[in-house]
Design an enzyme around this catalytic site. Structure first.
Site, PDB file in Angstrom:
ATOM      1  N   GLY A  13      33.260   9.629  18.135  1.00 21.45           N
ATOM      2  CA  GLY A  13      32.449   9.732  17.023  1.00 21.45           C
ATOM      3  C   GLY A  13      32.128  10.922  16.456  1.00 21.45           C
ATOM      4  N   GLU A  24      27.509  15.705  19.720  1.00 20.50           N
ATOM      5  CA  GLU A  24      27.467  14.268  19.668  1.00 20.50           C
ATOM      6  C   GLU A  24      27.342  13.920  18.159  1.00 20.50           C
ATOM      7  OE1 GLU A  24      28.199  11.489  20.487  1.00 20.50           O
ATOM      8  OE2 GLU A  24      26.849  10.626  22.256  1.00 20.50           O
ATOM      9  N   ASP A  74      20.885   7.881  20.026  1.00 24.10           N
ATOM     10  CA  ASP A  74      20.391   6.794  19.649  1.00 24.10           C
ATOM     11  C   ASP A  74      19.562   6.245  20.996  1.00 24.10           C
ATOM     12  OD1 ASP A  74      20.279   4.125  18.226  1.00 24.10           O
ATOM     13  OD2 ASP A  74      21.587   3.062  19.531  1.00 24.10           O
ATOM     14  N   PHE A 106      21.957   0.842  11.390  1.00 25.01           N
ATOM     15  CA  PHE A 106      23.334   1.208  11.953  1.00 25.01           C
ATOM     16  C   PHE A 106      24.013   1.750  10.813  1.00 25.01           C
ATOM     17  CE2 PHE A 106      27.579   0.564  13.538  1.00 25.01           C
ATOM     18  CZ  PHE A 106      27.307   0.974  14.860  1.00 25.01           C
ATOM     19  N   VAL A 107      24.630   3.060  11.066  1.00 20.94           N
ATOM     20  CA  VAL A 107      25.335   3.753   9.956  1.00 20.94           C
ATOM     21  C   VAL A 107      26.645   4.008  10.352  1.00 20.94           C
ATOM     22  CG1 VAL A 107      23.128   4.907   9.176  1.00 20.94           C
ATOM     23  CG2 VAL A 107      24.441   5.813  11.212  1.00 20.94           C
ATOM     24  N   ASP A 159      31.544   4.835  13.866  1.00 19.55           N
ATOM     25  CA  ASP A 159      32.281   3.690  13.541  1.00 19.55           C
ATOM     26  C   ASP A 159      31.665   2.397  13.812  1.00 19.55           C
ATOM     27  OD1 ASP A 159      31.951   3.945  16.501  1.00 19.55           O
ATOM     28  OD2 ASP A 159      33.570   2.386  16.574  1.00 19.55           O
ATOM     29  N   ARG A 190      35.162   5.153  10.319  1.00 19.21           N
ATOM     30  CA  ARG A 190      35.243   6.596  10.705  1.00 19.21           C
ATOM     31  C   ARG A 190      35.608   7.534   9.592  1.00 19.21           C
ATOM     32  NH1 ARG A 190      34.205   6.692  16.352  1.00 19.21           N
ATOM     33  NH2 ARG A 190      35.055   5.167  17.743  1.00 19.21           N
TER      34      ARG A 190
HETATM   35  P1  IMP Z   1      23.256   6.087  22.831  1.00 18.73           P
HETATM   36  O1  IMP Z   1      23.642   6.329  24.328  1.00 18.73           O
HETATM   37  O2  IMP Z   1      22.345   4.751  22.787  1.00 18.73           O
HETATM   38  O3  IMP Z   1      22.141   7.193  22.455  1.00 18.73           O
HETATM   39  O4  IMP Z   1      24.311   5.907  22.035  1.00 18.73           O
HETATM   40  C1  IMP Z   1      25.014   6.966  21.753  1.00 18.73           C
HETATM   41  C2  IMP Z   1      26.511   6.441  21.005  1.00 18.73           C
HETATM   42  O5  IMP Z   1      26.251   5.221  20.269  1.00 18.73           O
HETATM   43  C3  IMP Z   1      26.904   7.265  19.800  1.00 18.73           C
HETATM   44  O6  IMP Z   1      27.723   8.324  20.045  1.00 18.73           O
HETATM   45  C4  IMP Z   1      27.582   6.527  18.829  1.00 18.73           C
HETATM   46  O7  IMP Z   1      28.873   6.492  19.173  1.00 18.73           O
HETATM   47  C5  IMP Z   1      26.729   5.029  19.027  1.00 18.73           C
HETATM   48  N1  IMP Z   1      25.963   4.725  18.014  1.00 18.73           N
HETATM   49  C6  IMP Z   1      24.733   4.660  18.030  1.00 18.73           C
HETATM   50  N2  IMP Z   1      24.048   4.486  16.963  1.00 18.73           N
HETATM   51  C7  IMP Z   1      24.972   4.274  16.160  1.00 18.73           C
HETATM   52  C8  IMP Z   1      25.130   3.829  14.620  1.00 18.73           C
HETATM   53  O8  IMP Z   1      24.130   3.898  13.881  1.00 18.73           O
HETATM   54  N3  IMP Z   1      26.165   3.897  14.377  1.00 18.73           N
HETATM   55  C9  IMP Z   1      27.570   4.245  14.730  1.00 18.73           C
HETATM   56  N4  IMP Z   1      27.493   4.341  16.360  1.00 18.73           N
HETATM   57  C10 IMP Z   1      26.400   4.384  16.522  1.00 18.73           C
HETATM   58 MG    MG Z   2      29.894   8.500  20.357  1.00 24.99          MG
END
Ligand code: IMP
Ligand code: MG
Length: 175
Positions: free
Chosen positions: A46, A101, A105, A148-149, A155, A161
């Site tokens: 990402g 990063e 999220d 969700f973006v 992706d 992407r």
């Molecule tokens: P976390 O571990 O929940 O903070 O998620 C981090 C990872 O989730 C990011 O590096 C993204 O790859 C993916 N992610 C979280 N939200 C989104 C979104 O809105 N769109 C796409 N990927 C996301």
């Molecule tokens: Mg990622």
């Protein structure tokens, strides 16, 4: 294969907005790391577009490496489980690490990597409403709503992407 833009409900961040913000972040990082041994660690896949733009806007030396972790599978919600798929090539004790990063999220991915590497992190996007882990990025591009973006490296199930902007995916596209 569907048209790339067909499932985009709206553009959240344009190419121009992204470039301006990345330039701002690069200026801050260049200042903060001017006397350090900077190693940018991109979290694949990402962060690759953000990383490519950020590194080219730094005016200090920066080495780069990549890690790949998996937490999502082909869903839009994090599984909360982080697995290392690809580790760093060389020991990193002598460097000042920045974990690059795409989005913060739930925070599961970054808090795991932060603990592992004791690194600071720039993240392009931050969705604070969804945070579960106790973590805040050291450099943050944009705070975004809980949607969700995709695009600019992000992706859904490995698609989108290559969009040059960040857009909100139509919920029908993943319902
Ligand atoms: P976390 O571990 O929940 O903070 O998620 C981090 C990872 O989730 C990011 O590096 C993204 O790859 C993916 N992610 C979280 N939200 C989104 C979104 O809105 N769109 C796409 N990927 C996301
Ligand atoms: Mg990622």
């Amino acid at each position: 294969m569907a048209d790339l833009r067909e499932n985009i409900a709206r553009i959240l961040l344009t190419e121009e907005e992204l470039q301006a913000k990345v330039a701002e972040m690069a200026a801050l990082i260049s200042e903060d790391y001017k006397d350090k041994q900077l190693l940018l660690v991109g979290v694949l896949k990402g962060s690759m577009v953000f990383m490519a733009d950020l590194m080219r806007k730094l005016n200090i030396n920066a080495k780069i490496d990549f890690m790949s972790v998996s937490s999502y599978g082909s869903s839009t919600v994090s599984s909360g489980q982080v697995r290392i798929i690809l580790d760093l090539k060389r020991p990193v004790e002598n460097y000042d690490l920045l974990l690059v990063e795409d989005i913060l999220d739930s925070g599961a991915t970054l808090s795991y990597l932060k603990e592992l590497l004791l690194a600071r992190q720039p993240t392009l996007l931050d969705k604070p409403e969804r945070r579960k882990a106790n973590i805040a990025a050291d450099y943050r591009g944009f705070e975004i709503p809980d949607e969700f973006v995709v695009g600019y490296g992000l992706d859904y199930d490995e698609d989108y992407r290559n969009l040059p902007f960040i857009g909100v995916l139509r919920p029908e596209a993943y319902a």
